[in-house]
Design an enzyme around this catalytic site. Structure first.
Site, PDB file in Angstrom:
ATOM      1  N   ASP A   1      -2.397  -5.121   0.704  1.00 45.13           N
ATOM      2  CA  ASP A   1      -3.641  -4.526   1.379  1.00 45.13           C
ATOM      3  C   ASP A   1      -4.166  -3.488   0.451  1.00 45.13           C
ATOM      4  O   ASP A   1      -5.213  -2.991   0.768  1.00 45.13           O
ATOM      5  CB  ASP A   1      -3.483  -3.907   2.565  1.00 45.13           C
ATOM      6  CG  ASP A   1      -2.425  -2.772   2.779  1.00 45.13           C
ATOM      7  OD1 ASP A   1      -1.780  -2.549   1.675  1.00 45.13           O
ATOM      8  OD2 ASP A   1      -2.216  -2.063   3.607  1.00 45.13           O
ATOM      9  N   SER A   2      -3.479  -3.368  -0.857  1.00 45.08           N
ATOM     10  CA  SER A   2      -4.226  -2.422  -1.853  1.00 45.08           C
ATOM     11  C   SER A   2      -5.489  -3.041  -2.447  1.00 45.08           C
ATOM     12  O   SER A   2      -6.311  -2.506  -3.144  1.00 45.08           O
ATOM     13  CB  SER A   2      -2.982  -2.489  -3.129  1.00 45.08           C
ATOM     14  OG  SER A   2      -2.563  -3.608  -3.628  1.00 45.08           O
TER      15      SER A   2
ATOM     16  N   GLU B   1       9.133   2.273  -2.354  1.00 41.38           N
ATOM     17  CA  GLU B   1       7.955   2.735  -3.024  1.00 41.38           C
ATOM     18  C   GLU B   1       8.136   4.325  -3.117  1.00 41.38           C
ATOM     19  O   GLU B   1       8.603   4.877  -2.399  1.00 41.38           O
ATOM     20  CB  GLU B   1       6.537   2.485  -2.413  1.00 41.38           C
ATOM     21  CG  GLU B   1       5.467   3.005  -3.177  1.00 41.38           C
ATOM     22  CD  GLU B   1       4.098   2.358  -2.739  1.00 41.38           C
ATOM     23  OE1 GLU B   1       4.185   1.523  -1.628  1.00 41.38           O
ATOM     24  OE2 GLU B   1       3.161   2.967  -3.264  1.00 41.38           O
TER      25      GLU B   1
HETATM   26  O1  KIV Z   1      -0.664  -3.211  -0.827  1.00 45.08           O
HETATM   27  C1  KIV Z   1      -0.028  -3.210  -1.741  1.00 45.08           C
HETATM   28  O2  KIV Z   1       0.005  -3.666  -2.658  1.00 45.08           O
HETATM   29  C2  KIV Z   1       1.390  -2.574  -1.528  1.00 45.08           C
HETATM   30  C3  KIV Z   1       2.045  -1.995  -2.613  1.00 45.08           C
HETATM   31  C4  KIV Z   1       1.797  -0.745  -2.878  1.00 45.08           C
HETATM   32  C5  KIV Z   1       3.461  -1.940  -2.479  1.00 45.08           C
HETATM   33  O3  KIV Z   1       1.790  -2.555  -0.422  1.00 45.08           O
END
Ligand code: KIV
Length: 283
Positions: A47-48, A185
């Site tokens: 969701d990044s 993380e």
């Molecule tokens: O959304 C994402 O890319 C993640 C990473 C920050 C681990 O959850």
């Protein structure tokens, strides 16, 4: 020969053999196809994408539909790679029923292999229900961007003994709830190492050091595209942001100077047709 997709049994095997699983985020078809070609073991459609694709300041606004659309493109780009869909904020927190339904959407609509959700003991009922529904669930502890407000911002976690012990207890609860793997993380490597050695399931790191069963990075960080900020744990392997600006500037300059399009970029009239056209226009 095309690459063969890993199964959860092979991921367990890699942990047993201390082989590092390497994975990356991808949000679109072409990044996913390059990731598969590069031999990534897994891809996370994180969701990044809210920050890396849509320019939000965090992940909270991201919707289920956005995640599904991006997972679909990634699946088409990487048909032979283990793909994890990331459950966005409020897709699993409200109730166990909603969590199972939304996890199921990732599988039915985007053909992911697993889903990931953030949180420790407080999301164990959701993890158990999704696993009982026959789906693979990955946990995510440490810095959890969806609840970064509660954590006081995008900050490293588990840096004192009490906080580290709580993380270890969260990790054990997640394993007991039925998760097939765990992502840790922004946590000191010593703490991640204890979690890796305590759990039977694979424990992966993003910003939690080498004492893990595998490493995850955000594609926009690896490529040098994400400009808003650079976490301490990021290693940029390219500077595509600067290279892209250079390419765009060169195109602007060429077009303004009439150096583009050149002869090789243009279509030719069929022999004799130009004369015919001129005659037609004269009539
Ligand atoms: O959304 C994402 O890319 C993640 C990473 C920050 C681990 O959850």
């Amino acid at each position: 020969m095309s690459k063969k997709k890993l199964s959860r049994i092979q991921l367990d095997q890699m942990k047993a053999e201390r082989k590092t699983a390497v994975w990356i985020t991808a949000y679109d078809y072409w990044t996913a196809s390059f990731a598969e070609e590069a031999g990534m073991d897994m891809i996370l459609v994180g969701d990044s994408l809210g920050m890396c694709i849509y320019g939000y300041s965090g992940t909270v606004p991201v919707t289920m539909d956005q995640c599904i659309y991006h997972c679909e493109g990634v699946r088409r780009g990487a048909p032979n790679t283990f793909i994890i869909g990331d459950m966005p904020f409020l897709s699993y927190q409200v109730s166990v029923e909603e969590a199972v339904r939304n996890a199921g959407r990732f599988h039915k609509e985007a053909a992911v292999d697993a889903i990931k959700l953030e949180g420790g003991k407080r999301v164990c009922p959701q993890i158990k229900a999704i696993a009982d529904g026959g789906m693979l669930v990955m946990g995510h502890i440490g810095l959890t961007p969806q609840s970064s407000g509660q954590q006081g911002g995008f900050k490293a976690q588990g840096r004192n003994a009490d906080a580290a012990k709580e993380l270890i207890e969260d990790a054990q609860a997640i394993e007991e709830a039925g998760a097939f793997a765990l992502l840790v993380e922004a946590v000191p490597p010593e703490v991640c190492g204890i979690i890796r050695d305590t759990l039977k399931i694979p424990v992966y790191s993003i910003g939690a050091g080498v004492e893990a069963d595998g490493q995850l990075m955000i594609c926009s960080d690896v490529l040098g595209i994400f400009q808003a900020f650079t976490p301490k744990f990021v290693k940029k392997y390219e500077n595509l942001g600067a290279k892209t600006v250079d390419a765009f500037k060169n195109y602007v300059a060429d077009a303004r100077n009439k150096e583009f399009p050149a002869d090789e970029h243009t279509y030719k009239m069929i022999d004799g047709e130009m004369e015919k056209l001129q005659n037609l226009l004269k009539q």
